[in-house]
Design a protein around this motif. Structure first.
Motif, PDB file in Angstrom:
ATOM      1  N   GLY A  64       0.826  -1.209   0.000  1.00 57.71           N
ATOM      2  CA  GLY A  64       0.000   0.000   0.000  1.00 57.71           C
ATOM      3  C   GLY A  64       0.854   1.251   0.000  1.00 57.71           C
ATOM      4  N   GLU A  65       0.209   2.338   0.381  1.00 62.25           N
ATOM      5  CA  GLU A  65       0.846   3.653   0.261  1.00 62.25           C
ATOM      6  C   GLU A  65       1.599   4.014   1.550  1.00 62.25           C
ATOM      7  OE1 GLU A  65      -1.980   6.335  -1.558  1.00 62.25           O
ATOM      8  OE2 GLU A  65      -1.387   7.894  -0.147  1.00 62.25           O
ATOM      9  N   GLY A  66       0.864   4.101   2.622  1.00 63.02           N
ATOM     10  CA  GLY A  66       1.476   4.447   3.906  1.00 63.02           C
ATOM     11  C   GLY A  66       0.437   4.292   4.992  1.00 63.02           C
ATOM     12  N   PRO A  67       0.876   4.202   6.244  1.00 63.21           N
ATOM     13  CA  PRO A  67      -0.075   3.974   7.338  1.00 63.21           C
ATOM     14  C   PRO A  67      -1.038   5.143   7.510  1.00 63.21           C
ATOM     15  CG  PRO A  67       2.236   3.836   8.089  1.00 63.21           C
ATOM     16  CD  PRO A  67       2.268   4.289   6.678  1.00 63.21           C
TER      17      PRO A  67
ATOM     18  N   PRO B   1       0.105  -2.622   9.250  1.00 60.30           N
ATOM     19  CA  PRO B   1      -0.521  -2.068   8.045  1.00 60.30           C
ATOM     20  C   PRO B   1      -1.944  -2.583   7.834  1.00 60.30           C
ATOM     21  CG  PRO B   1       1.407  -3.407   7.442  1.00 60.30           C
ATOM     22  CD  PRO B   1       1.232  -3.515   8.927  1.00 60.30           C
ATOM     23  N   PHE B   2      -2.760  -1.761   7.239  1.00 61.11           N
ATOM     24  CA  PHE B   2      -4.112  -2.141   6.803  1.00 61.11           C
ATOM     25  C   PHE B   2      -4.930  -2.799   7.924  1.00 61.11           C
ATOM     26  CE2 PHE B   2      -2.170  -1.468   2.634  1.00 61.11           C
ATOM     27  CZ  PHE B   2      -3.181  -0.775   1.999  1.00 61.11           C
ATOM     28  N   VAL B   3      -5.141  -2.038   8.985  1.00 59.11           N
ATOM     29  CA  VAL B   3      -6.010  -2.537  10.059  1.00 59.11           C
ATOM     30  C   VAL B   3      -7.273  -1.684  10.206  1.00 59.11           C
ATOM     31  CG1 VAL B   3      -4.236  -3.696  11.440  1.00 59.11           C
ATOM     32  CG2 VAL B   3      -4.675  -1.256  11.791  1.00 59.11           C
TER      33      VAL B   3
ATOM     34  N   ALA C 235       2.717  -4.693   3.324  1.00 68.15           N
ATOM     35  CA  ALA C 235       3.621  -3.594   3.717  1.00 68.15           C
ATOM     36  C   ALA C 235       3.213  -2.338   2.938  1.00 68.15           C
ATOM     37  CB  ALA C 235       5.067  -3.972   3.440  1.00 68.15           C
ATOM     38  N   ASN C 236       3.903  -1.260   3.222  1.00 63.19           N
ATOM     39  CA  ASN C 236       3.608   0.022   2.569  1.00 63.19           C
ATOM     40  C   ASN C 236       4.867   0.637   1.975  1.00 63.19           C
ATOM     41  OD1 ASN C 236       0.761   0.641   3.068  1.00 63.19           O
ATOM     42  ND2 ASN C 236       1.324   0.584   5.230  1.00 63.19           N
ATOM     43  N   VAL C 237       4.678   1.574   1.076  1.00 61.27           N
ATOM     44  CA  VAL C 237       5.832   2.286   0.513  1.00 61.27           C
ATOM     45  C   VAL C 237       6.520   3.115   1.590  1.00 61.27           C
ATOM     46  CG1 VAL C 237       6.565   4.066  -1.134  1.00 61.27           C
ATOM     47  CG2 VAL C 237       4.877   2.358  -1.815  1.00 61.27           C
TER      48      VAL C 237
ATOM     49  N   TYR D 290      -6.692  -1.319  -7.718  1.00 63.19           N
ATOM     50  CA  TYR D 290      -7.140  -0.137  -6.982  1.00 63.19           C
ATOM     51  C   TYR D 290      -6.845  -0.278  -5.495  1.00 63.19           C
ATOM     52  CZ  TYR D 290      -9.646   1.255 -11.179  1.00 63.19           C
ATOM     53  OH  TYR D 290      -9.949   1.634 -12.445  1.00 63.19           O
ATOM     54  N   HIS D 291      -6.551   0.842  -4.873  1.00 59.71           N
ATOM     55  CA  HIS D 291      -6.350   0.876  -3.425  1.00 59.71           C
ATOM     56  C   HIS D 291      -7.706   0.637  -2.746  1.00 59.71           C
ATOM     57  CE1 HIS D 291      -5.352   2.246   0.566  1.00 59.71           C
ATOM     58  NE2 HIS D 291      -4.074   2.292   0.220  1.00 59.71           N
ATOM     59  N   PRO D 292      -7.744  -0.190  -1.688  1.00 57.47           N
ATOM     60  CA  PRO D 292      -9.028  -0.430  -1.012  1.00 57.47           C
ATOM     61  C   PRO D 292      -9.717   0.863  -0.554  1.00 57.47           C
ATOM     62  CG  PRO D 292      -7.340  -1.908  -0.150  1.00 57.47           C
ATOM     63  CD  PRO D 292      -6.646  -0.999  -1.113  1.00 57.47           C
TER      64      PRO D 292
HETATM   65  N1  URA Z   1      -3.665   2.696   3.447  1.00 61.89           N
HETATM   66  C1  URA Z   1      -2.439   2.272   3.076  1.00 61.89           C
HETATM   67  O1  URA Z   1      -1.974   2.553   1.983  1.00 61.89           O
HETATM   68  N2  URA Z   1      -1.756   1.536   3.939  1.00 61.89           N
HETATM   69  C2  URA Z   1      -2.210   1.203   5.132  1.00 61.89           C
HETATM   70  O2  URA Z   1      -1.509   0.520   5.864  1.00 61.89           O
HETATM   71  C3  URA Z   1      -3.489   1.636   5.493  1.00 61.89           C
HETATM   72  C4  URA Z   1      -4.216   2.383   4.644  1.00 61.89           C
END
Ligand code: URA
Length: 299
Positions: A138-141, A151-153, A177-179, A263-265
């Motif tokens: 993903g992109e970032g927390p 990540p992604f919680v 993980a994220n960038v 696509y990003h969620p």
């Molecule tokens: N969006 C992201 O890109 N990463 C996450 O960890 C959470 C939301």
């Protein structure tokens, strides 16, 4: 201003340096920059066209070069190419759990970019199976991830969990993980310098996990993993050959991963009509990995 390399020249140089690294050569010397920058001694082609370099690469590395796409040439800072020659603590460590721990330790209480002083609570490193065949980036927390260190919680994470389940997998089967590993303030998009500072750690994580497939969630992940600046409509719907830039896999049997973009969620939460398109992307991945959607319980 430092010269900026186009993506294909950067990839050609990265492949060349990786080739030397595989031969055990880590030290490189740069010729005097003044000479390189003079128009007489350095024709513009040196900085804009990688084709001059390609014939000097071994055949197997030449095949890594993607077809030229002038419309999507991003600018990438020169420094990263030479950074890849620096041996990293995890090199030679075959156990991915131990290797990931070494990368996490190397990251430390990171202050390498400005995100460390913009309200992050903690570094969000990554989670999941250290030997996963499938990795999501993903992109970032966001706020929830920053609070929980995973990540992604949050809401987007719940949707990602559903996507993983629909593929016939569990969250603990994959790696996530994220960038960037620190929350950008107000959930803004991570800036280029932040991505460039943090993504070498992501590349090293991927090189350790050695997934068969990496799924880039959204344009920020795609752009940073592929060094391609293009709209989602052009990025989706195909696989890319992916070798983490600057990272070295100790496993000659890992030729790199296939990378798919979807696509990003968080985008899918805003525009659920695109879920069908995302499902097509995931089905492409499932086909490659030989995955079947879970059977529905008998009604
Ligand atoms: N969006 C992201 O890109 N990463 C996450 O960890 C959470 C939301």
């Amino acid at each position: 201003m430092p010269p900026v390399l186009d993506v294909e020249l950067r990839r050609a140089l990265a492949a060349r340096v990786r080739y030397y690294n595989e031969l055990g050569i880590y030290d490189f010397y740069r010729r005097d920059r003044a000479g390189l920058e003079s128009p007489e001694s350095a024709p513009a082609v040196v900085w804009t066209d990688s084709s001059a370099l390609i014939p000097t690469l071994p055949t197997e590395l030449r095949e890594e070069m993607p077809a030229r796409k002038p419309a999507v040439v991003p600018a990438v800072a020169e420094e990263n190419i030479f950074e890849i020659s620096t041996p990293k603590p995890e090199y030679g460590v075959s156990d991915p759990v131990a290797a990931l721990k070494l990368i996490r330790e190397d990251l430390g209480d990171c202050t390498r970019c400005k995100l460390h002083k913009q309200g992050r609570k903690q570094i969000v490193f990554g989670v999941g199976n250290p030997r996963a065949e499938l990795m999501f980036v993903g992109e970032g927390p966001g706020a929830d991830e920053d609070a929980q260190g995973e990540p992604f919680v949050g809401r987007a994470g719940q949707l990602l969990n559903n996507m993983i389940k629909a593929m016939g997998l569990r969250r603990e089967d994959v790696h996530i993980a994220n960038v960037v590993k620190c929350r950008p303030p107000g959930n803004r998009t991570p800036e280029r310098d932040e991505c460039e500072t943090c993504s070498p750690f992501l590349m090293r994580q991927i090189a350790v996990i050695k997934p068969k497939v990496v799924v880039a969630l959204g344009a920020v992940a795609a752009k940073n993993l592929l060094a391609i600046n293009a709209p989602m409509s052009e990025l989706r719907g195909r696989f890319y050959d992916f070798l983490p830039v600057g990272a070295r896999s100790s496993d000659p049997s890992w030729p790199g991963a296939r990378l798919a973009v979807t696509y990003h969620p968080a985008f899918l939460l805003r525009d659920p009509r695109q879920k069908g398109e995302a499902w097509k992307d995931l089905q492409m991945v499932m086909k490659y990995l030989g995955l079947e959607p879970p059977k529905k319980a008998a009604e």
